[in-house]
Design an enzyme around this catalytic site. Structure first.
Site, PDB file in Angstrom:
ATOM      1  N   ARG A 109       0.836  -1.193   0.000  1.00  0.00           N
ATOM      2  CA  ARG A 109       0.000   0.000   0.000  1.00  0.00           C
ATOM      3  C   ARG A 109       0.877   1.251   0.000  1.00  0.00           C
ATOM      4  NH1 ARG A 109      -3.476  -1.854  -1.998  1.00  0.00           N
ATOM      5  NH2 ARG A 109      -5.664  -2.018  -1.494  1.00  0.00           N
ATOM      6  N   GLU A 162      -2.159   8.249  -5.698  1.00  0.00           N
ATOM      7  CA  GLU A 162      -2.237   7.558  -6.990  1.00  0.00           C
ATOM      8  C   GLU A 162      -3.316   8.206  -7.850  1.00  0.00           C
ATOM      9  OE1 GLU A 162      -2.647   3.344  -6.278  1.00  0.00           O
ATOM     10  OE2 GLU A 162      -0.750   3.244  -5.215  1.00  0.00           O
ATOM     11  N   HIS A 219       0.562   0.314  -9.703  1.00  0.00           N
ATOM     12  CA  HIS A 219      -0.354  -0.481  -8.868  1.00  0.00           C
ATOM     13  C   HIS A 219      -0.932  -1.665  -9.653  1.00  0.00           C
ATOM     14  CE1 HIS A 219      -3.119  -0.201  -5.116  1.00  0.00           C
ATOM     15  NE2 HIS A 219      -2.978  -1.444  -5.508  1.00  0.00           N
TER      16      HIS A 219
HETATM   17  C1  MLT Z   1      -5.865  -5.020  -3.815  1.00  0.00           C
HETATM   18  O1  MLT Z   1      -6.047  -4.439  -2.736  1.00  0.00           O
HETATM   19  O2  MLT Z   1      -6.545  -5.990  -4.156  1.00  0.00           O
HETATM   20  C2  MLT Z   1      -4.786  -4.577  -4.725  1.00  0.00           C
HETATM   21  O3  MLT Z   1      -4.129  -3.468  -4.268  1.00  0.00           O
HETATM   22  C3  MLT Z   1      -5.176  -4.519  -6.162  1.00  0.00           C
HETATM   23  C4  MLT Z   1      -6.077  -3.418  -6.594  1.00  0.00           C
HETATM   24  O4  MLT Z   1      -6.450  -2.527  -5.855  1.00  0.00           O
HETATM   25  O5  MLT Z   1      -6.440  -3.419  -7.759  1.00  0.00           O
END
Ligand code: MLT
Length: 328
Positions: A241, A270, A289
């Site tokens: 994160r 982001e 990400h």
């Molecule tokens: C998640 O929390 O599943 C990942 O960071 C992937 C996303 O957010 O697409």
């Protein structure tokens, strides 16, 4: 008919599964203002990824119809869990589906850092044959410190051990027996992990406690030499994160040489600002990400989240509920 809003996309196979279960699926991004104005009041379920942010106001306006909020992925930091709990609204996620993909991306970043692969590629494209400059180091024999030892970290540990790395971890919430079984040395204190390891990979949630956990003080603690006294430099990878690595401090550490490399898949803000000095640093490389962005992970995420949604709509309690929806 049960209506399900899918606002940030989902694998077609998963959409079909919902339709076969008799749901009407509306696949469309819903703008912030429409959500505040009660757009969710016409749905029984909403499935989001990270682009849709669900606030208290939006959840309040979704009642009495909305019965479940689903995050097609792991992190639920884009959903106001307390507000959902107060409404008796379960929030469900798909915590296992992307594990392997994130493990593989993490190892990819680690290898890319140590062998300067992104920098080598940039130089090559600029016509520079930098064979002498690009002397990297091996993973073999190095100490890898994993912050957090959940599913993804355990997968990374497994691969790292296959490369001959000595794996250490800090996770105050995990039973010691799990680390022991995995052959991983646990530290009682996160500072000790940084003092021991030249390679750090982040695998925890973003909380008040972990915000800027990788900061100037801790980067300075990293030894820069491996157990055989080889100067291998210090390396940090974060595919968990944004906000856990203090990006300004990490940039300063790259500038001073205290960090030899930094690889980020996640950023405090982001999309990352294109003027961020990190993006200009030769020993930084990043991805936008994409930890869970594989065909396999997205298929599993979709199918798992649909199972959870249908369980709730059928009156059950999904195994992957992340909040206390009995608090209403
Ligand atoms: C998640 O929390 O599943 C990942 O960071 C992937 C996303 O957010 O697409």
């Amino acid at each position: 008919m049960r209506r399900v809003a899918v606002t940030d996309g989902m694998a077609q196979e998963a959409v079909k599964k919902l339709e076969s279960a008799g749901c009407e699926v509306v696949q469309d991004f819903i703008e912030h203002d429409q959500l505040v104005d009660g757009a969710l009041a016409d749905f029984d379920a909403i499935i989001v990824r990270s682009a849709t942010k669900l606030t208290k106001e939006m959840l309040d306006a979704s009642q009495p119809r909305l019965k479940v909020v689903a995050r097609a992925g792991v992190g639920v930091d884009n959903i106001d869990l307390d507000a959902a709990s107060r409404l008796g609204l379960p929030v469900v996620n798909a915590p296992r589906a992307s594990t392997q993909s994130v493990v593989e991306l993490t190892v990819g970043h680690l290898l890319s850092s140590l062998r300067f692969i992104p920098r080598a590629d940039r130089l090559l494209r600029d016509g520079v044959w930098a064979k002498k400059e690009l002397k990297g180091t091996e993973l073999y024999g190095k100490r890898l410190g994993l912050v957090g030892f959940g599913r993804i970290a355990q997968g990374v540990a497994n691969v790292a051990q296959a490369f001959g790395m000595e794996v250490h971890s800090y996770d105050p919430y995990l039973p010691l027996a799990i680390a022991k079984k995995a052959g991983v040395t646990m530290h009682k204190n996160v500072d000790n992990l940084f003092k021991t390891c030249t390679h750090i990979s982040i695998h925890c949630n973003l909380t008040d406690e972990t915000h800027h956990l990788v900061n100037q003080k801790r980067i300075r603690m990293m030894p820069g030499v491996d157990p055989f006294n080889l100067k291998c430099g210090n390396h940090v990878v974060n595919c968990a994160r944004g906000g856990i690595v203090d990006e300004d401090a990490a940039f300063e550490a790259l500038e001073s040489g205290q960090l030899l490399s930094l690889a980020l898949d996640v950023f405090e803000h982001e999309p990352v600002d294109s003027t961020s000095p990190l993006l200009q640093h030769p020993n930084f490389h990043g991805t936008p990400h994409i930890g869970a962005a594989t065909i396999e992970a997205q298929r599993r995420v979709g199918l798992d989240i649909v199972d959870a949604v249908l369980t709730v709509l059928d009156g059950g309690m999904a195994e992957t509920t992340v909040n206390r929806s009995d608090l209403s």
